[in-house]
Every structure is written in structure tokens, then in C-alpha cells.
Design a protein around this motif. Structure first.
Motif, short mmCIF file in Angstrom:
data_model
loop_
_atom_site.label_atom_id
_atom_site.label_comp_id
_atom_site.label_asym_id
_atom_site.label_seq_id
_atom_site.Cartn_x
_atom_site.Cartn_y
_atom_site.Cartn_z
N SER A 84 48.25 31.74 43.93
CA SER A 84 47.51 32.18 42.89
C SER A 84 46.66 31.22 42.00
O SER A 84 45.50 31.47 41.66
N VAL A 85 47.25 30.17 41.94
CA VAL A 85 46.71 28.88 41.11
C VAL A 85 45.41 28.46 41.97
O VAL A 85 44.15 28.43 41.20
N ALA A 86 45.42 28.55 43.30
CA ALA A 86 44.28 27.98 44.10
C ALA A 86 43.17 28.93 44.01
O ALA A 86 42.02 28.41 43.70
N LEU A 138 46.26 31.44 33.61
CA LEU A 138 45.87 32.73 34.32
C LEU A 138 46.96 33.00 35.74
O LEU A 138 47.69 33.85 35.96
N GLY A 139 46.56 31.72 36.68
CA GLY A 139 47.10 32.07 37.99
C GLY A 139 48.59 31.99 37.70
O GLY A 139 49.29 32.45 38.49
N VAL A 140 49.33 31.12 36.86
CA VAL A 140 50.69 30.93 36.86
C VAL A 140 51.29 32.40 36.21
O VAL A 140 52.25 32.78 36.72
N VAL A 141 50.85 32.66 35.12
CA VAL A 141 51.35 33.72 34.60
C VAL A 141 51.08 35.06 35.62
O VAL A 141 52.13 35.89 35.80
N GLY A 142 50.21 35.26 36.17
CA GLY A 142 50.12 36.10 37.25
C GLY A 142 50.87 35.94 38.32
O GLY A 142 51.58 36.89 38.57
N ALA A 143 51.20 35.00 38.91
CA ALA A 143 52.06 34.84 39.72
C ALA A 143 53.42 34.96 39.46
O ALA A 143 54.36 35.72 40.09
N ALA A 186 44.46 41.92 37.99
CA ALA A 186 43.94 41.56 39.31
C ALA A 186 44.78 40.60 39.88
O ALA A 186 45.34 40.64 40.89
N MET A 187 44.97 39.52 38.92
CA MET A 187 46.03 38.44 39.61
C MET A 187 47.41 38.90 39.75
O MET A 187 47.78 38.47 40.87
N ILE A 188 48.02 39.68 38.85
CA ILE A 188 49.08 40.29 39.18
C ILE A 188 49.72 41.01 40.35
O ILE A 188 50.43 40.86 41.08
N VAL A 189 48.64 41.94 40.56
CA VAL A 189 48.69 42.83 41.63
C VAL A 189 48.62 42.24 42.85
O VAL A 189 49.21 42.27 44.04
N ALA A 190 47.35 41.08 43.20
CA ALA A 190 47.38 40.33 44.06
C ALA A 190 48.64 39.47 44.44
O ALA A 190 49.07 39.50 45.54
N ALA A 191 49.14 38.90 43.35
CA ALA A 191 50.50 38.13 43.63
C ALA A 191 51.54 39.11 43.95
O ALA A 191 52.37 38.53 44.88
N ALA A 192 51.78 40.14 43.52
CA ALA A 192 52.91 41.31 43.97
C ALA A 192 52.66 41.76 45.20
O ALA A 192 53.63 41.72 46.01
N VAL A 193 51.40 42.16 45.71
CA VAL A 193 51.25 42.37 47.24
C VAL A 193 51.45 41.33 48.18
O VAL A 193 52.19 41.51 49.12
N ALA A 194 51.15 39.87 47.70
CA ALA A 194 51.41 38.71 48.53
C ALA A 194 52.98 38.79 48.65
O ALA A 194 52.98 38.59 49.92
#
Lengths: 419, 468
Positions: free
Chosen positions: A392-394, A350-355, A63-71
Motif C-alpha cells: 500500500s505504502v509503495a 494514506l497508505g498506512v491508514v488504508g492498509a 480506493a486505498m482501503i478497497v485495494a488493501a482489503a482485496v489484496a
């Protein structure tokens, strides 16, 4: 659960000696653990937490990755699409005209200095395209007046891409560095052609007693004033009439500020000329571009918000699901601060890796959209990365801290009893 | 028992249901508004592209060549053919009249302008005059076709024309934006013209008056200001404002059409008509010659708003005319339009993807939390099918409620976007509603399916002992 992989580096304290090739006694293990640093326990908990509930951790990360990718993709697009659209708008042709000032020493026939075009190109550089035009009114053999224009035909056609030119010969035979109109032939506007050369025959034109015989090289159709004119190569035109260019049409690429700046530079470089914006083109472009940008902004905001929401929902579920861990830690005497730090560190990781992953994917998505829609990839903007990372981290921290806050007042015993 | 299970689940787990419901509502709202914006953006941008001006020009069929350099017409004024002004309202009778945003007739006349004041212009010496083009046109004229009144003129077709009025005659001096294209061409002037009339037209002359606009470069040359008089062929005319266009009109006088016809001595004469129309981007069909088409293809071509077919219909409507697309405007708007539409389509796909993911994530979380419940049901003898059915029924209910709420919210959001960005409504097709609900149900099911399957497979003993 002996999920630790064989041969895991022992200095991380990961394997705990379970799968080591030689046997160890419990005391040795205890001794080693006593001497290792406290951080190793912290790290161990972090990593084991991720390993043990692989499914849940993976879905949160996804979920994190997808959100960061879309953003990332939306931010990249928002920045780059304006430049892309501006290039499209340059197909409308010149947005600045340079006209010789009437009056002065040669009031009867104002003209621009000889090197004006190269002057303009050196001032504005590669972001501008300049085409000179010289005009004269000639007479046909039966006394009809017709406007003849001398210009650089190849450039004029590049600038005015809407010109519909029907050549009378195969253009591919002309070498690319040559003007595609052969000597002594002209590009004849569609209405002029019906008067001057209805049967494609060569025709004569007279200007101030000088007669020239021209062959029609092609028909030009634009739906505007060009249809009644005859276009000639500039050098040929000048030898025949002696008239030098009076108008230079310039297409300047860039934002309105850059165009204003360019116009100021041009006015300074060419004191004998009027530099005027083509308001029809400039205002149309500004209008359409502003609306598109606003729509894109609204959509990008919606998309980014939705994906942040998605992450929030997933992560809150994930953390809430682990209230037993939380209860055990509390029961074993962990301070509230430690627990908060633990969950926060987990979320931040999680935020960092996802971002990181999301950023790479997002760049790819933006590039693909650019290629699919504009036939030119969107240039990656690495300046966007800090925003994606911080966002992402926030979001991850908020979704970790929120459930912890809810659980704080609950007795660990109640959670452990499964109530 | 089955409905009771579902009902009690909603009654007792309000918080969880609310969370999942909010996620679905938000996801559907974003999807609805994005789809609505994306389907309507073509039309909206098409209207905005009309700020580039007319894309069609109608000229007399038997016209002689224009001899014109830099806006100065060298052709003898009575030369050539004219169109009849009385035929113009018929433009509103063509098949695609709803797509015609406006039109402006033009009649250039060469006049002598005295350099001295209009008052003394009557006895000005001949060397004190200058040849200037006077362009007759409609500014904002109300015409009638059939029972319908409509307004047209350069304020609609040439929105970049700006007029500087006499100071203080135009409110706070702010220029209201003319040519604002409203939803329907029939009421193009409902807001703008009524506002303008109150402020005495802000320098724009009345179409029935003898007032003129003076091009800004000509005005600078002659030293005239709004409110001054100018002697045209010996007659003093009032300058109501200074016109700035950035092209040839800056060196001209622009006057009401009737005045230009009176000067030329040809009542009803029009040299050319500029038509601004909403068109469909060109494709393979549009480029074909209507003469070579089969009747069916011809009908399809005739009934598509291509710039070519509108030109054809204009030619039919106005006798002895030739209609041509202005390629600079007409050819480029297709590309710009398709680029922006394509962009919005891709962005909408991203939005749909993100909202689908948000909904599935919320559903998966909601079900995963209820393992104990599933364990209990299974321990009491419920089969996998029954357990799944309960959860799918709950998901369906959630999707329907969330879908309806989301559709309503999304419609409002789309309307807000339309109003704030394009100043006009974004219409939401009713057919969108079942599609959106179907998508919401599908996405909710898809999001729940994996979680339900995993939950059902779980051994009830572990779930009940809390060892999940």
C-alpha cells in the motif's frame, strides 16, 4: 475557511486560536507560532490538506482501503484454501495403507501387532485416522464362499464417507459411543445380501468349522469390492475366526511432504509392516490441487494488480489536482526536497491508514468466503499484514512522486495563473 | 456542434483519454478473463478429477460374488458370467459418449508362474510354481464404432499406473504423462500416443502382443526385470515393463486382454469394464428412480450427464450388464468440484468489483480535471442536460473502445491461463461479448455519473476563476 473544530487541542497548533474561548491578539498568535516547533507547521499542512479537500481525500482513502482489503482477502485465501481443499480431499478416504509383511515367523497368516492402530495414532497424532481391517473367507450354508471383514464399523464409515449404508433399524436409537451395529448383526454388501440373506433373514456363516449366526443390520453399497463382502465388528469377528487385522487404512491430512514424513515415521514404528501410499488418491489429489492453486494464483495476481491500478489512478488524480498547493509552496520558497517530503509523507500516511482498515475488512471478506464456500472460516493470517502494508505504502508513494516529477519543471507562476 | 465537441475532446485531450481508456481496457480484460476462467473451471477440474480413475463399473447382470482379498482372487476362474468384448465399442454409441473419457475391460485369470527362468519353465517342477493373478486389459487399444476410431485402455482410465521400462528404451528415462485428457475424447491419444510410439511405448506392452507387465512387488519377489522372460502356465512371455500402481496390481501380472482370454480359453470374455466419464454433480433430480418419473422428468434426467443416468445408458448399451457408480470416486468429485467452482465464482466477483472500481476511479478523475471546461460551457449558456450529455457520450465512446480492446486482451489472457495451467483451451462463449460490453458501459456510466453531477452543479464563476 474556519473548518477547525471547536476545542481542537491547541498543542497540535491546529486551531490557531481562532475558536478559543478567550480573545487573543495577533501578536500573541505570532509569538506562539514563532516558538512552536517546525514540525507543527508540517503536521498542520498535512492534516489541513486532508480536511479541506475532504471529498477527494476520502475517495483516495477509499480506493486505498478497497485495494488493501482485496489484496488481503486474496492472500489469505491463497494460503488457506489449500488446507481447506486438502480436508475436502480426505473424503476420498485413506491415502496410506499399512499391510502386514508376508513371510517372517508366521508366513501362512501374516498379521499386524495387536496395538498397531493405537501405535499409528500416537505416531501421527490427531491429523490421521486409522481403521483396521481383518479378512477371512467363510462359507454360507449352501457352500458359497464369501469374504467376511472384521473392522471398527463406526470408524470405517467415518473414513469412507462414500459408503452408502441403509440400516434396517433406526440409527438414532444407538448411543453415540456404541458401535451402531448391534451385537450379532452385520453390515452386508449389496451383492452379498442378494446371495446370503435375500429376505433379510438371519444367516449362518462357517469358518474353519466354527459357525456363527448373524442378523443383517444394514446394506452397504459402494460400487466396488465392498459390495460382495460382509462387515462385522472386529471383536466379534476375532472371537469367531481368531484372525487379527492384516491391513490398516490410514487417512493422513497434510501436504505431500507431511504425508511422506508421516509414512517414514510409520515405517519406523511398525517394522513388521509395509507402509504404502495409495497412489490413486495421492496423485489425483496432487493433480487437482496443483491446478486449483495455479488458477487461484493467477486470479489473485490479476485482482491485486487491478486494485493497485485503481489506487494509482485515483491518487495520481488527487495529487495532480493539487498542483496549486505545490505552486504556492514553491512560490513561498519551499525547497524541492521539502515539497517531495510533504507529498511523500501525505501519501505514506494514506497508505498506512488504508492498509490498516483494508486489512481488517479483507480478513472479514476472506472469512466470509471461507464460510460461504467451505463452511469453515478462513483463519486470519497476520503474517500477510507486512506485505499489504508495504504494498500500500509503495503504491501510494509511486502515485505521489510520479506527478511531482512531472510538475517539477513547470514554473509556479504558470500553474497559479491557471494555465 | 455536439459531435464536434466530443470529437475535439478526444483529439485535443489524447493523454487523458488514453489514461481513462487504458483503465477501462485493463478492467474489462481482467473481468473477461476471470469470467471465462470461472465458467470453464468446472469442466477443466472435472477432467483433472478423472486422474482419480474410473467412476463407473459395468459387470455381468448374473454375476456371482467376488471372493477377493488384497487383489488375490479366490473365485474359480470359469465361475460366474462374462460380458462380451464385442459389445464394448457400443459404449461409444450411448447418448453421452462425448462425456466418456475412456474405458478398460478387465479379465482376471489365475495362472501358475514358474519361479525359474522362462526358458526352463517348460520342465519346471510343480513345487517351483506359484499361483498369481493375471489381469487381462486394454492398454491403449484402438477400437472402431461406426465410422469412428477411438483409443481407450488403462493408460487413460488409470493414469496413476506407472511403468518402468528397460533402461535406455525410453529416451531419457522420463515418463511421459499418460492419460492426459485432451479436449475431446475422440482424440485422447493424439499427442500422447504418437509421442509414445516413437519411444517404443516406454515399457507398455502392445495390445496385440504377447508381452506382459509385472507388478512391482511380484517382480521383486521373483527377481525379474524388464526384458526378462516369465513362464506363465508353462509358456514363456516377455516382460516389457514393471508396473507400479500402489494397489492390488502390484502383486499381479497385467497382460493384453486377448492373451488373458487365450489362457482362460474363453475368447471374447470380459469380467468387468471400468468406465471413466465426465459427470455432473448430483442434485435432487439425479437421486430419483427413473422408473417413478413422468416422461418429461425422465427425458430431463436421461439428458443430464449424472453418473446415474450414464450408468443407466451403459446398461442399455451392453446386453445383460449391470452398471454401477464407484461411489468412492463418483460421490466425492461432486463436492470437490462444487467447492472449487464456488471459490472461483467468489474470486471472480472480487475481480469484477476491483475492476469496476478501477474504471470508476479513472473516469471520476478524468472528469474532475475538466471543471474549467464545464464552467466555460455553462457560461456560454449550455444547460446541465447538454453538458452531461457531452460527458456521457464521451464515456460511452471510451467504454466501447476500451470494452472491445479489453475483451480481446482478456480472451488472450484466459487462453494463456488455460494453456499454461490446464494444457487446454479455455473456450470463450461469444455470448460473453455483449454482456462484457454492457457491463463496461454500465460501470463507466456509473463511475462518471457522480463526478459529472458534481461538476455540473459547480458554479461556473468559481470554476473559471480557478477557485475550485
Amino acid at each position: 475557511m474556519s473548518t477547525a473544530p471547536a476545542g481542537a487541542p491547541s498543542k497540535l497548533g491546529l486551531g490557531g486560536g481562532v475558536s478559543r474561548p478567550f480573545r487573543t491578539t495577533a501578536t500573541e498568535v505570532a509569538e506562539r507560532r514563532a516558538h512552536s516547533r517546525h514540525t507543527s507547521m508540517f503536521m498542520r499542512m498535512l492534516i489541513r490538506a486532508a480536511m479541506l479537500r475532504r471529498g477527494r481525500a476520502a475517495s483516495a482513502l477509499l480506493a486505498m482501503i478497497v485495494a488493501a482489503a482485496v489484496a488481503t482477502a486474496m492472500m489469505n485465501l491463497y494460503v488457506d484454501v489449500q488446507a481447506k481443499l486438502r480436508t475436502e480431499f480426505r473424503n476420498y478416504g485413506a491415502n496410506v495403507v499399512v499391510v502386514a509383511k508376508s513371510g517372517g515367523e508366521n508366513a501362512a497368516r501374516p498379521s499386524l501387532p495387536a496395538g498397531a492402530v493405537s501405535n499409528i495414532e500416537s505416531v501421527l497424532g490427531s491429523k490421521a485416522q486409522a481403521v483396521p481391517f481383518a479378512y477371512a473367507v467363510a462359507r454360507t450354508r449352501d457352500g458359497q464362499s464369501v469374504v467376511v471383514v472384521g473392522t471398527d464399523l463406526r470408524r470405517a464409515q467415518q473414513l469412507n464417507r462414500w459408503w452408502k449404508v441403509t440400516p434396517y433399524f433406526d440409527v438414532r436409537l444407538i448411543p453415540p459411543d456404541k458401535n451402531w451395529i448391534p451385537p450379532h448383526s452385520a453390515l452386508v454388501g449389496v451383492r452379498a445380501a442378494s446371495v446370503v440373506t435375500p429376505g433379510r433373514q438371519p444367516f449362518e456363516l462357517t469358518f474353519e468349522g466354527q459357525t456363527i449366526t448373524l442378523e443383517p443390520g444394514g446394506i452397504l453399497q459402494t460400487g466396488a469390492a465392498e459390495d460382495s463382502r460382509i462387515y462385522l465388528d472386529q471383536s466379534e469377528f476375532q472371537i469367531w475366526t481368531g484372525v487379527t487385522p492384516t491391513t490398516i487404512e490410514v487417512a493422513v491430512n497434510g501436504s505431500p511432504e507431511e504425508i511422506q514424513q508421516g509414512m517414514k515415521q510409520l515405517a519406523a514404528a511398525l517394522p513388521n509392516a509395509d507402509v504404502r501410499p495409495v497412489r490413486q488418491i495421492m496423485e489425483g489429489e496432487a493433480n487437482v490441487l496443483n491446478k486449483t492453486r495455479a488458477t487461484l494464483y493467477a486470479s489473485a495476481t490479476l485482482v491485486v494488480l487491478t486494485s493497485a491500478l485503481c489506487v494509482l489512478a485515483t491518487l495520481i488524480g488527487w495529487v495532480f489536482d493539487r498542483r496549486r498547493d505545490f505552486a504556492i509552496m514553491k512560490a513561498l520558497g519551499a525547497s524541492e526536497r521539502l515539497i517531495n517530503t510533504f507529498f511523500a509523507a501525505e501519501a505514506a500516511a494514506l497508505g498506512v491508514v488504508g492498509a490498516l482498515f483494508g486489512f481488517c475488512i479483507g480478513i472479514g471478506v476472506a472469512a466470509w468466503i471461507g464460510r460461504a464456500n467451505f463452511h469453515a472460516p478462513v483463519v486470519p493470517r497476520f503474517a500477510v499484514f507486512p506485505y499489504v502494508l508495504a504494498g500500500s505504502v509503495a503504491v501510494a508513494l509511486i502515485s505521489a512522486v510520479l506527478p511531482i516529477g512531472l510538475l517539477r519543471h513547470v514554473q509556479p507562476a504558470i500553474i497559479l495563473r491557471g494555465e | 456542434m455536439f459531435p464536434r465537441l466530443v470529437y475535439e475532446s478526444f483529439r485535443r485531450q489524447t493523454r487523458r483519454k488514453l489514461l481513462a481508456g487504458i483503465a477501462i481496457t485493463l478492467g474489462v480484460a481482467v473481468a473477461t478473463s476471470m469470467i471465462a476462467v470461472a465458467t470453464d473451471i468446472g469442466d477443466k477440474i472435472n477432467r483433472e478429477l478423472r486422474t482419480y480413475g474410473a467412476n463407473l463399473v459395468v459387470t455381468p447382470q448374473e454375476d456371482t460374488l467376488d471372493v477377493e482379498i488384497g487383489g488375490i482372487n479366490l473365485k474359480p476362474p470359469s465361475d460366474g458370467a462374462f460380458l462380451n468384448e464385442a459389445d464394448l465399442p457400443r459404449i461409444r454409441g450411448t447418448f453421452w459418449h462425448h462425456n466418456i473419457v475412456g474405458f478398460s475391460p478387465m479379465l482376471p485369470v489365475v495362472v501358475k508362474v514358474s519361479k525359474a527362468d522362462g526358458a526352463s519353465g517348460d520342465n519346471a517342477r510343480s513345487d517351483n510354481t506359484q499361483d498369481v493373478t493375471l489381469l487381462g486389459t486394454y492398454f491403449n487399444k484402438t477400437l472402431t464404432f461406426g465410422k469412428e476410431d477411438f483409443t481407450t485402455g488403462v493408460r487413460i482410465t488409470h493414469p496413476w499406473w506407472k511403468v518402468e521400462a528397460k533402461q535406455g528404451s525410453c529416451g531419457d528415462g522420463a515418463q511421459p504423462r499418460p492419460g492426459r485428457v485432451e479436449d475431446s475424447p475422440a482424440n485422447v491419444t493424439t499427442t500422447s500416443s504418437s509421442d509414445l510410439k516413437e519411444t517404443s511405448n516406454c515399457g507398455w506392452p502392445n495390445d496385440n502382443s504377447q508381452d506382459v507387465l509385472l507388478g512391482e512387488r511380484l517382480a521383486a519377489k521373483l527377481g525379474k526385470h524388464p526384458g526378462d522372460n516369465i513362464g506363465v502356465n508353462g509358456h514363456p512371455l516377455t516382460i516389457s515393463g514393471i508396473l507400479s500402481t500402489g494397489s492390488a496390481e502390484d502383486d499381479q501380472i497385467v497382460a493384453p486382454l486377448a492373451l488373458a482370454q487365450q489362457i482362460l480359453g474363453k475368447p471374447g470374455a470380459v469380467r468387468r469394464v471400468y468406465v471413466s466419464a465426465l459427470t455432473k454433480p448430483p442434485d435432487a433430480l439425479s437421486a430419483r428412480d427413473p422408473k417413478t418419473m413422468t416422461p418429461e422428468v425422465y427425458d430431463r434426467w436421461y439428458c443430464s450427464p449424472y453418473v446415474e443416468s450414464i450408468a443407466y445408458q451403459l446398461q442399455e448399451a451392453i446386453p445383460h450388464s449391470h452398471a454401477e457408480q464407484i461411489r468412492q470416486v463418483a460421490q466425492n468429485e461432486g463436492t470437490v468440484l462444487s467447492r472449487i467452482k464456488g471459490l472461483m465464482l467468489l474470486v471472480t466477483l472480487a475481480a469484477l468489483f476491483a475492476s469496476a472500481l478501477a474504471v470508476s476511479a479513472a473516469m471520476a478523475t478524468a472528469i474532475f480535471e475538466r471543471r474549467v471546461e464545464i464552467g466555460l460551457m455553462k457560461a456560454l449558456g449550455a444547460g446541465n442536460v447538454v453538458v452531461s450529455a457531452v460527458f456521457f457520450a464521451e464515456a460511452l465512446l471510451l467504454a466501447l473502445i476500451g470494452g472491445i480492446a479489453g475483451f480481446t486482451a482478456g480472451s488472450l489472457l484466459a487462453r494463456q491461463i488455460g494453456r499454461s495451467i490446464f494444457n487446454s483451451q479455455i473456450s470463450i462463449q461469444p455470448v460473453l461479448f455483449p454482456i462484457i460490453i454492457a457491463i463496461a458501459v454500465f460501470v463507466t456510466f456509473a463511475g462518471s455519473a457522480a463526478a459529472i453531477r458534481r461538476a455540473v452543479k459547480f458554479d461556473p464563476v468559481f470554476a473559471l476563476r480557478g477557485e475550485a
